[in-house]
Design an enzyme around this catalytic site. Structure first.
Site, mmCIF file in Angstrom:
data_model
loop_
_atom_site.group_PDB
_atom_site.id
_atom_site.type_symbol
_atom_site.label_atom_id
_atom_site.label_comp_id
_atom_site.label_asym_id
_atom_site.label_seq_id
_atom_site.Cartn_x
_atom_site.Cartn_y
_atom_site.Cartn_z
ATOM 1 N N SER A 256 -7.434 24.122 5.097
ATOM 2 C CA SER A 256 -8.187 25.324 5.457
ATOM 3 C C SER A 256 -7.949 26.436 4.446
ATOM 4 O O SER A 256 -7.207 26.285 3.488
ATOM 5 C CB SER A 256 -7.764 25.800 6.843
ATOM 6 O OG SER A 256 -6.574 26.551 6.731
ATOM 7 N N LYS A 257 -8.566 27.560 4.725
ATOM 8 C CA LYS A 257 -8.401 28.720 3.843
ATOM 9 C C LYS A 257 -7.018 29.324 4.017
ATOM 10 O O LYS A 257 -6.531 30.020 3.156
ATOM 11 C CB LYS A 257 -9.432 29.782 4.200
ATOM 12 C CG LYS A 257 -10.817 29.447 3.737
ATOM 13 C CD LYS A 257 -11.603 30.738 3.525
ATOM 14 C CE LYS A 257 -12.898 30.501 2.774
ATOM 15 N NZ LYS A 257 -13.920 29.864 3.604
ATOM 16 N N ARG A 258 -6.385 29.058 5.159
ATOM 17 C CA ARG A 258 -5.139 29.763 5.467
ATOM 18 C C ARG A 258 -3.867 28.961 5.279
ATOM 19 O O ARG A 258 -2.862 29.495 4.874
ATOM 20 C CB ARG A 258 -5.189 30.294 6.891
ATOM 21 C CG ARG A 258 -6.148 31.425 6.998
ATOM 22 C CD ARG A 258 -5.975 32.244 8.225
ATOM 23 N NE ARG A 258 -7.098 33.159 8.309
ATOM 24 C CZ ARG A 258 -8.276 32.844 8.797
ATOM 25 N NH1 ARG A 258 -8.468 31.630 9.288
ATOM 26 N NH2 ARG A 258 -9.250 33.713 8.814
#
Ligand code: GLU
Length: 506
Positions: A256-258
């Site tokens: 994911s982006k995180r």
């Protein structure tokens, strides 16, 4: 195979920090540019003003520099095809959007936000597919003139073919076919005169003479639209190569982006600057990233960037998703640390040690004790952060006073330990030179003379002098701690043993 020089680009949007997946994309482009003797271009796709993040650009530039992915054209270096910020190229996009309208390949859409949302409501209620129904595409010249006279604002939309198919080739995926009926009349230019990703991306790739588009797989679905744009402009599209998705280490789900999720449920950070802060070496990260979706020869894991450049072939990138092999990164980093020259490792460690020990980097760099210890701790480090906790006791004003239990080795009595400690103190006090070799010779001789096991003699010293059981090798540690503190801490240990110490004295 001899390749012609490629012009490739990394085109981040400054909406967030430099992501490790983005770094893989940048690296593959860079490797291909260097392999072919071509150019690596950095283009900033800053057309999304709402999601603009003020620190994102600097974070990308710093991350690329840290990784050693130098760009031949782009921010701060310039080039013949600039400007390299899309926000500085608006008139170019407007001009070409108008040209498309003149050609009949695109049209002005006057729909208001309210009209569009009403349209979507009705589509949902009627269980129809939700999407722009192209009502402005079919306006008569008179209807258009009326809307213009009303002073309505407009966007420009691409008029995509209503039927038929589009087939394009991707070097990694092969031929891909989409039905035109699946496509939307995408917005190319917004009512404020700013382009959308599609328009700006295609125009820039053309005018920047990009030969190969290598980017994340999530952009694959944009290609049919881009293909129609190239056709409408009558431009030759570059070669497409969509890189395999990066999955979590477990192989489940896209990174994911995180955060990256490990199989145990823990998370690993995703931003390039975090890897730097965690004590990874740029060379190790580059080596590691090059292996996500590409392999040197299927066997060799550790190779330098020169080797990767020489071997990198766009045709050998795998199509299937690639899991992020998190555990490999630590191992690789440890291998790179072991290969570093002492001086280079010292320099790399300074910022970390300075922060961990609270000592100025210049002072540390001049500290002989650090020079002594680096070869001794190198094998025990996986990241540059590991050195501090291994050697911080050297700079501590004092170390914890050990307990008798800590000091007395197994199968040894308190009295025996006192005798051993006293002998050690005498021997070390009498040493002419305080250095690793001298300390080692003296202590090993003492082991033989006293007829004890090495551990019976070395373990109490380690605990007494460092306050811990696990340290870098003992002799170099004592050499670094210095004679006075060593003797002082050994005497203090003797006091801890107290009564039995008194007893041994008699
Ligand atoms: N600006 C896009 C991004 O943020 C670039 C996609 C592309 O390379 O075409 O990833």
């Amino acid at each position: 195979m001899i390749s012609t020089p490629a012009r490739v680009r990394f085109a981040p949007s400054p909406t967030g920090f430099f992501h490790i997946g983005g770094a893989r994309t940048a690296l593959f482009n860079w490797l291909y540019a260097r392999h072919t003797g071509g150019q690596f271009i950095l283009r900033i796709e800053d057309t999304d003003r709402k999601r603009f993040h003020p620190d994102a650009l600097q974070d990308h530039l710093a991350g690329l520099r840290w990784l050693g992915l130098d760009w031949d054209e782009g921010p701060e270096v310039g080039g013949d095809y600039g400007p390299y910020f899309q926000s500085q190229r608006l008139s170019l996009y407007q001009e070409w959007a108008d040209w498309l309208v003149e050609q009949g390949a695109a049209y002005r859409c006057y729909c208001t936000a309210a009209e569009l949302s009403e349209m979507r409501e009705q589509q949902r209620a009627g269980k129809q597919k939700v999407g722009y129904d192209r009502r402005c595409r079919w306006l008569s010249p008179a209807e258009r003139a009326a809307r213009e006279a009303e002073g309505r604002s407009w966007v420009i939309r691409l008029a995509v073919p209503l039927d038929g198919e589009v087939t394009f080739h991707d070097v990694i995926r092969g031929d891909i076919t989409y039905a035109n009926a699946e496509l939307q009349d995408a917005v190319l230019l917004k009512s404020d005169g700013w382009p959308t990703y599609h328009l700006a991306n295609v125009i820039d790739d053309h005018f920047m003479k990009i030969t190969h588009i290598m980017r994340g797989d999530e952009w694959l679905s944009s290609v049919p639209l881009h293909w129609h744009l190239y056709r409408a402009f009558d431009w030759e599209p570059p070669v497409w190569a969509h890189l395999p998705v990066i999955l979590n280490p477990s192989g489940k789900g896209k990174v994911s982006k995180r955060a990256i999720r490990t199989p145990s449920g823990a998370t690993i950070p995703v931003f390039v600057h975090e890897y730097q802060q965690m004590g990874y070496l740029a060379e190790a990260v580059v080596n590691f990233l090059s292996g996500i979706g590409w392999a040197l020869d299927g066997e060799t894991e550790i190779y330098d960037r020169k080797t990767a450049i020489a071997a990198f072939d766009i045709h050998h990138i795998q199509a299937s998703p690639a899991a992020f092999p998190a555990e490999k990164l630590e191992w690789m980093n440890g291998m790179y640390i072991r290969q570093m020259a002492d001086e280079a490792l010292l320099q790399a460690l300074l910022p970390f040690l300075s922060q961990q020990l609270g000592i100025d980097a210049g002072t540390l760099a001049a500290d002989k004790r650090l020079h002594l210890l680096i070869p001794a701790i190198r094998e025990r480090m996986k990241t540059l952060k590991d050195a501090g906790p291994l050697i911080d006791f050297i700079w501590a004003d004092d170390v914890p006073i050990p307990t008798a239990t800590d000091l007395i080795p197994r199968k040894t009595t308190c009295e025996q330990t006192c005798v051993i400690l006293q002998a050690i103190i005498e021997r070390l006090q009498g040493l002419q030179e305080w250095d690793e070799a001298g300390i080692e010779t003296a202590l090993r001789a003492l082991v033989a003379e006293l007829g004890v096991k090495a551990g019976q003699l070395f373990n109490p010293i380690r605990v007494a002098v460092t306050g811990r059981r696990v340290t870098p090798p003992l002799f170099v540690t004592l050499a670094a701690v210095g004679r006075t503190p060593t003797i002082h801490r050994l005497q203090r240990a003797l006091q801890v043993l107290g009564d039995c110490g008194e007893h041994a004295d008699h």
